[in-house]
Write a protein that holds these residues in place. Structure first.
Motif, short mmCIF file in Angstrom:
data_model
loop_
_atom_site.label_atom_id
_atom_site.label_comp_id
_atom_site.label_asym_id
_atom_site.label_seq_id
_atom_site.Cartn_x
_atom_site.Cartn_y
_atom_site.Cartn_z
N VAL A 4 0.85 -1.18 0.00
CA VAL A 4 0.00 0.00 0.00
C VAL A 4 0.89 1.24 0.00
CG1 VAL A 4 -1.70 1.34 1.31
CG2 VAL A 4 -1.85 -1.16 1.27
N LYS A 5 0.58 2.15 -0.89
CA LYS A 5 1.26 3.45 -0.93
C LYS A 5 0.25 4.51 -1.35
CE LYS A 5 5.27 5.93 -2.49
NZ LYS A 5 6.63 5.79 -2.98
N ASP A 6 0.23 5.60 -0.62
CA ASP A 6 -0.64 6.74 -0.94
C ASP A 6 -2.10 6.31 -1.12
OD1 ASP A 6 1.60 8.40 -0.89
OD2 ASP A 6 1.99 8.09 -3.03
N GLY A 7 -2.57 5.40 -0.24
CA GLY A 7 -3.97 4.99 -0.27
C GLY A 7 -4.35 4.05 -1.39
N LYS A 8 -3.38 3.51 -2.11
CA LYS A 8 -3.63 2.57 -3.21
C LYS A 8 -2.98 1.23 -2.86
CE LYS A 8 -5.51 5.57 -6.09
NZ LYS A 8 -6.91 5.52 -6.43
N GLU A 9 -3.75 0.15 -2.98
CA GLU A 9 -3.22 -1.18 -2.70
C GLU A 9 -3.03 -1.96 -3.99
OE1 GLU A 9 -4.06 -4.79 0.38
OE2 GLU A 9 -5.82 -4.02 -0.68
N ASN A 10 -1.88 -2.60 -4.07
CA ASN A 10 -1.56 -3.50 -5.18
C ASN A 10 -1.11 -4.82 -4.60
OD1 ASN A 10 -1.66 -1.87 -7.82
ND2 ASN A 10 -0.61 -0.51 -6.41
N ILE A 11 -1.61 -5.90 -5.16
CA ILE A 11 -1.20 -7.24 -4.73
C ILE A 11 -0.87 -8.04 -5.98
CG2 ILE A 11 -1.87 -9.37 -3.53
CD1 ILE A 11 -3.90 -7.75 -1.95
N PHE A 12 0.28 -8.71 -5.93
CA PHE A 12 0.65 -9.58 -7.04
C PHE A 12 1.35 -10.81 -6.49
CE2 PHE A 12 4.26 -6.85 -6.39
CZ PHE A 12 5.38 -7.62 -6.67
N ALA A 13 1.40 -11.86 -7.31
CA ALA A 13 2.00 -13.11 -6.89
C ALA A 13 2.94 -13.62 -7.96
CB ALA A 13 0.91 -14.15 -6.62
N MET A 14 3.99 -14.31 -7.49
CA MET A 14 4.95 -14.93 -8.40
C MET A 14 5.13 -16.38 -7.98
SD MET A 14 7.82 -11.95 -8.97
CE MET A 14 8.39 -11.87 -7.30
N ASP A 15 5.23 -17.26 -8.96
CA ASP A 15 5.38 -18.69 -8.70
C ASP A 15 6.65 -19.19 -9.40
OD1 ASP A 15 4.76 -21.69 -9.65
OD2 ASP A 15 3.69 -21.25 -7.78
N LEU A 16 7.52 -19.84 -8.64
CA LEU A 16 8.80 -20.28 -9.16
C LEU A 16 8.65 -21.22 -10.35
CD1 LEU A 16 11.87 -20.44 -9.03
CD2 LEU A 16 11.62 -22.27 -7.33
N ASN A 17 7.72 -22.16 -10.27
CA ASN A 17 7.56 -23.11 -11.37
C ASN A 17 7.13 -22.41 -12.65
OD1 ASN A 17 8.27 -25.39 -9.79
ND2 ASN A 17 6.23 -25.35 -8.90
N ASP A 18 6.28 -21.39 -12.52
CA ASP A 18 5.87 -20.62 -13.70
C ASP A 18 7.03 -19.78 -14.24
OD1 ASP A 18 3.33 -21.67 -13.45
OD2 ASP A 18 2.53 -19.90 -12.41
N ILE A 19 7.85 -19.23 -13.35
CA ILE A 19 9.00 -18.44 -13.78
C ILE A 19 9.98 -19.30 -14.57
CG2 ILE A 19 11.05 -17.20 -12.98
CD1 ILE A 19 9.33 -16.18 -10.63
N LEU A 20 10.20 -20.52 -14.09
CA LEU A 20 11.16 -21.41 -14.73
C LEU A 20 10.65 -22.03 -16.02
CD1 LEU A 20 12.62 -23.23 -11.60
CD2 LEU A 20 13.69 -21.44 -12.97
N ASP A 21 9.36 -21.87 -16.30
CA ASP A 21 8.76 -22.42 -17.52
C ASP A 21 9.44 -21.80 -18.74
OD1 ASP A 21 7.18 -23.21 -19.68
OD2 ASP A 21 5.32 -22.99 -18.55
#
Length: 181
Positions: free
Chosen positions: A128-145
């Motif tokens: 959260v910064k300046d009243g705005k929320e961002n959420i993201f996810a990273m998956d190792l198996n997908d990265i290595l694809d």
């Protein structure tokens, strides 16, 4: 999100990750160096508080790191956090290697965030910064694809949602492959 919603904004994580994975430092395959990297990132975000929660049950292990630092905007996620090799000491908003609160920046090349993959296969980042929320996810198996061809697109869970909570970041590590003390 409704059915058929299309993200107009994307975030990219550009790295030949297999090269990094092969060359990574052996010390970032255990819990304590990974936690040290996360605390260092919180320090660079001007956090005054860092909480580390270790959860382990029969089916699931999680490590949750929460700080009260400055958080990240969507633009900062995409143009700074997810950029590997960026010199934070030189490229820190023209502050001569200092944070907004005057701390000397400890991060160097943006590799610390990758340390988490030494002990976990899935990472979710809520910020959260300046009243705005961002959420993201990273998956190792997908990265290595290999189909990624060096560009990985993290999963966006929330994009610039208005919130009333204070700035800060929460990192949830799961798919832990190490015993939690």
């Amino acid at each position: 999100l409704g059915v058929g919603y299309v993200w107009t904004n994307r975030i990219n994580f550009n790295i030949w990750f297999k090269n990094y994975w092969t060359l990574r430092h052996p010390n970032v395959k255990t819990l304590l160096p990974v936690l040290a990297e996360m605390i260092s990132n919180a320090y660079d975000a001007d956090a005054t508080f860092v909480n580390i929660q270790l959860n382990e049950n029969e089916n699931n292990k999680q490590i949750i790191i929460t700080d009260d630092g400055c958080g990240m905007s969507f633009s900062e996620i995409n143009n700074s956090f997810l950029v590997i090799g960026r010199n934070r000491r030189k490229n820190n908003s023209g502050n001569n290697g200092l944070t907004n609160k005057g701390r000397k920046v400890t991060g160097r090349k943006g590799l610390g965030k990758l340390a988490t993959f030494g002990i976990a296969t899935h990472i979710e980042i809520q910020t959260v910064k300046d009243g705005k929320e961002n959420i993201f996810a990273m998956d190792l198996n997908d990265i290595l694809d290999e189909k990624n061809n060096g560009t990985y697109k993290p999963q966006i869970i929330k994009y610039n949602e208005d919130v009333t909570c204070e700035s800060g970041t929460k990192i949830v590590l799961s798919g832990i492959n190490e015993k939690i003390p």
